[in-house]
Design a protein around this motif. Structure first.
Motif, PDB file in Angstrom:
ATOM      1  N   GLN A 164     -11.789  53.141 -76.649  1.00  0.00           N
ATOM      2  CA  GLN A 164     -11.561  53.635 -75.569  1.00  0.00           C
ATOM      3  C   GLN A 164     -12.455  53.085 -74.452  1.00  0.00           C
ATOM      4  O   GLN A 164     -13.237  52.330 -74.340  1.00  0.00           O
ATOM      5  CB  GLN A 164     -12.796  54.831 -75.769  1.00  0.00           C
ATOM      6  CG  GLN A 164     -11.853  55.852 -77.102  1.00  0.00           C
ATOM      7  CD  GLN A 164     -12.992  57.239 -77.300  1.00  0.00           C
ATOM      8  OE1 GLN A 164     -14.319  57.140 -76.703  1.00  0.00           O
ATOM      9  NE2 GLN A 164     -12.425  58.100 -77.745  1.00  0.00           N
ATOM     10  N   PRO A 165     -12.161  54.037 -72.907  1.00  0.00           N
ATOM     11  CA  PRO A 165     -12.640  52.681 -72.348  1.00  0.00           C
ATOM     12  C   PRO A 165     -14.086  52.977 -71.982  1.00  0.00           C
ATOM     13  O   PRO A 165     -14.800  53.562 -72.293  1.00  0.00           O
ATOM     14  CB  PRO A 165     -12.048  53.786 -70.523  1.00  0.00           C
ATOM     15  CG  PRO A 165     -11.207  54.554 -70.464  1.00  0.00           C
ATOM     16  CD  PRO A 165     -11.065  54.554 -72.449  1.00  0.00           C
ATOM     17  N   GLY A 166     -14.772  51.825 -71.838  1.00  0.00           N
ATOM     18  CA  GLY A 166     -15.913  50.802 -71.695  1.00  0.00           C
ATOM     19  C   GLY A 166     -16.022  50.572 -73.395  1.00  0.00           C
ATOM     20  O   GLY A 166     -17.955  49.560 -73.453  1.00  0.00           O
ATOM     21  N   GLY A 167     -14.979  50.663 -74.094  1.00  0.00           N
ATOM     22  CA  GLY A 167     -15.570  49.854 -75.348  1.00  0.00           C
ATOM     23  C   GLY A 167     -15.508  48.559 -75.712  1.00  0.00           C
ATOM     24  O   GLY A 167     -15.323  47.879 -74.250  1.00  0.00           O
ATOM     25  N   SER A 168     -15.631  47.547 -76.405  1.00  0.00           N
ATOM     26  CA  SER A 168     -15.177  46.373 -77.121  1.00  0.00           C
ATOM     27  C   SER A 168     -14.086  46.094 -77.442  1.00  0.00           C
ATOM     28  O   SER A 168     -14.280  46.776 -78.575  1.00  0.00           O
ATOM     29  CB  SER A 168     -16.475  45.444 -76.809  1.00  0.00           C
ATOM     30  OG  SER A 168     -17.724  46.161 -76.105  1.00  0.00           O
ATOM     31  N   LEU A 169     -13.447  44.963 -77.185  1.00  0.00           N
ATOM     32  CA  LEU A 169     -12.665  44.316 -79.157  1.00  0.00           C
ATOM     33  C   LEU A 169     -13.276  42.421 -78.542  1.00  0.00           C
ATOM     34  O   LEU A 169     -13.766  41.997 -77.498  1.00  0.00           O
ATOM     35  CB  LEU A 169     -11.348  44.439 -78.643  1.00  0.00           C
ATOM     36  CG  LEU A 169     -11.251  46.075 -78.486  1.00  0.00           C
ATOM     37  CD1 LEU A 169      -9.643  45.658 -78.086  1.00  0.00           C
ATOM     38  CD2 LEU A 169     -10.979  46.114 -80.403  1.00  0.00           C
ATOM     39  N   ARG A 170     -13.320  41.738 -79.530  1.00  0.00           N
ATOM     40  CA  ARG A 170     -13.279  40.742 -80.086  1.00  0.00           C
ATOM     41  C   ARG A 170     -12.039  40.055 -80.276  1.00  0.00           C
ATOM     42  O   ARG A 170     -11.422  40.949 -81.192  1.00  0.00           O
ATOM     43  CB  ARG A 170     -14.021  39.730 -80.276  1.00  0.00           C
ATOM     44  CG  ARG A 170     -14.371  38.342 -80.477  1.00  0.00           C
ATOM     45  CD  ARG A 170     -15.884  38.177 -81.407  1.00  0.00           C
ATOM     46  NE  ARG A 170     -15.656  37.835 -82.820  1.00  0.00           N
ATOM     47  CZ  ARG A 170     -16.168  36.808 -83.654  1.00  0.00           C
ATOM     48  NH1 ARG A 170     -16.960  36.290 -82.712  1.00  0.00           N
ATOM     49  NH2 ARG A 170     -15.623  36.689 -84.566  1.00  0.00           N
ATOM     50  N   LEU A 171     -11.487  38.891 -79.837  1.00  0.00           N
ATOM     51  CA  LEU A 171     -10.001  38.445 -79.989  1.00  0.00           C
ATOM     52  C   LEU A 171     -10.737  37.327 -80.959  1.00  0.00           C
ATOM     53  O   LEU A 171     -11.091  37.017 -80.357  1.00  0.00           O
ATOM     54  CB  LEU A 171      -8.584  38.574 -78.582  1.00  0.00           C
ATOM     55  CG  LEU A 171      -8.422  39.965 -77.879  1.00  0.00           C
ATOM     56  CD1 LEU A 171      -7.851  38.984 -76.778  1.00  0.00           C
ATOM     57  CD2 LEU A 171      -8.634  40.863 -79.021  1.00  0.00           C
ATOM     58  N   SER A 172      -8.867  36.677 -81.449  1.00  0.00           N
ATOM     59  CA  SER A 172      -9.124  35.377 -82.122  1.00  0.00           C
ATOM     60  C   SER A 172      -8.178  34.719 -82.146  1.00  0.00           C
ATOM     61  O   SER A 172      -7.375  35.484 -82.388  1.00  0.00           O
ATOM     62  CB  SER A 172      -9.956  35.400 -83.515  1.00  0.00           C
ATOM     63  OG  SER A 172     -11.709  36.197 -83.735  1.00  0.00           O
ATOM     64  N   CYS A 173      -8.342  33.499 -82.276  1.00  0.00           N
ATOM     65  CA  CYS A 173      -7.377  32.849 -81.662  1.00  0.00           C
ATOM     66  C   CYS A 173      -7.281  31.574 -82.578  1.00  0.00           C
ATOM     67  O   CYS A 173      -7.897  30.955 -82.381  1.00  0.00           O
ATOM     68  CB  CYS A 173      -6.704  32.223 -80.951  1.00  0.00           C
ATOM     69  SG  CYS A 173      -5.129  31.035 -80.422  1.00  0.00           S
ATOM     70  N   VAL A 174      -6.407  31.315 -83.952  1.00  0.00           N
ATOM     71  CA  VAL A 174      -6.321  29.878 -85.062  1.00  0.00           C
ATOM     72  C   VAL A 174      -5.853  29.273 -84.798  1.00  0.00           C
ATOM     73  O   VAL A 174      -4.832  29.617 -84.354  1.00  0.00           O
ATOM     74  CB  VAL A 174      -6.859  30.502 -86.492  1.00  0.00           C
ATOM     75  CG1 VAL A 174      -7.169  29.712 -87.251  1.00  0.00           C
ATOM     76  CG2 VAL A 174      -7.716  31.834 -86.213  1.00  0.00           C
ATOM     77  N   ALA A 175      -6.059  28.016 -84.820  1.00  0.00           N
ATOM     78  CA  ALA A 175      -5.391  27.234 -84.808  1.00  0.00           C
ATOM     79  C   ALA A 175      -4.379  25.879 -85.330  1.00  0.00           C
ATOM     80  O   ALA A 175      -6.076  25.763 -85.471  1.00  0.00           O
ATOM     81  CB  ALA A 175      -5.591  26.414 -82.956  1.00  0.00           C
ATOM     82  N   SER A 176      -3.628  25.533 -85.499  1.00  0.00           N
ATOM     83  CA  SER A 176      -3.520  24.334 -86.605  1.00  0.00           C
ATOM     84  C   SER A 176      -1.834  23.716 -86.464  1.00  0.00           C
ATOM     85  O   SER A 176      -1.037  24.246 -85.422  1.00  0.00           O
ATOM     86  CB  SER A 176      -2.952  25.692 -88.143  1.00  0.00           C
ATOM     87  OG  SER A 176      -1.776  26.116 -88.023  1.00  0.00           O
ATOM     88  N   GLY A 177      -2.456  23.244 -86.566  1.00  0.00           N
ATOM     89  CA  GLY A 177      -1.228  21.663 -86.944  1.00  0.00           C
ATOM     90  C   GLY A 177      -0.831  20.769 -85.008  1.00  0.00           C
ATOM     91  O   GLY A 177      -0.287  20.061 -85.214  1.00  0.00           O
ATOM     92  N   PHE A 178      -2.439  20.407 -84.280  1.00  0.00           N
ATOM     93  CA  PHE A 178      -2.255  19.833 -83.918  1.00  0.00           C
ATOM     94  C   PHE A 178      -4.049  19.880 -83.490  1.00  0.00           C
ATOM     95  O   PHE A 178      -4.789  20.299 -84.290  1.00  0.00           O
ATOM     96  CB  PHE A 178      -1.924  19.726 -81.980  1.00  0.00           C
ATOM     97  CG  PHE A 178      -2.327  21.330 -81.538  1.00  0.00           C
ATOM     98  CD1 PHE A 178      -1.897  23.166 -82.061  1.00  0.00           C
ATOM     99  CD2 PHE A 178      -3.434  22.072 -80.603  1.00  0.00           C
ATOM    100  CE1 PHE A 178      -2.802  24.073 -81.984  1.00  0.00           C
ATOM    101  CE2 PHE A 178      -3.873  22.531 -80.610  1.00  0.00           C
ATOM    102  CZ  PHE A 178      -3.205  24.549 -81.003  1.00  0.00           C
TER     103      PHE A 178
END
Length: 122
Positions: free
Chosen positions: A12-26
């Motif tokens: 919802q507007p005003g809310g929060s999220l946390r994105l993650s990005c896992v890297a491999s191969g370099f």
């Protein structure tokens, strides 16, 4: 080479999220890491970037539209970059992409993830 994003969803507007990005191969630690986003019918735009370590310091910069609301961080021990998104607005709705970039020896090394959808709606 893989970049795998997670953490998107509906909020919802005003809310929060946390994105993650896992890297491999370099060699993750030597790359600048960024989050881009692409809204439907629009170009892909830079949201936030964090440098590779310069000494013990990482440098971050942000698009004006997210300054003060989003925070990018990285954990080199986990080969992971994060995007903490607070005070989300409907205009933040987009597919968010993780990017790794390094320029070395006259070559650009540029890797992308598949993206994760973020939808901000009531």
């Amino acid at each position: 080479v893989q970049l795998v994003e997670s953490g998107g969803g509906l909020v919802q507007p005003g809310g929060s999220l946390r994105l993650s990005c896992v890297a491999s191969g370099f060699t993750y630690s030597s790359y600048a890491m960024s989050w881009y986003r692409q809204a439907s019918g629009k170009e892909r735009d830079l949201v936030a970037r964090i440098s590779s370590a310069r000494g013990r310091t990482f440098y971050a910069d942000y698009a004006d539209s997210v300054k003060g609301r989003f925070t990018i961080s990285r954990d080199n021990a986990k080969n992971t970059v994060y995007l903490q998104m607070n005070s989300l607005k409907p205009e933040d709705t987009a597919v968010y992409y993780c990017n790794a970039f390094k320029s070395a020896g006259g070559y650009d090394y540029d890797y992308w993830g598949q993206g994760t959808q973020v939808t901000v709606s009531s």
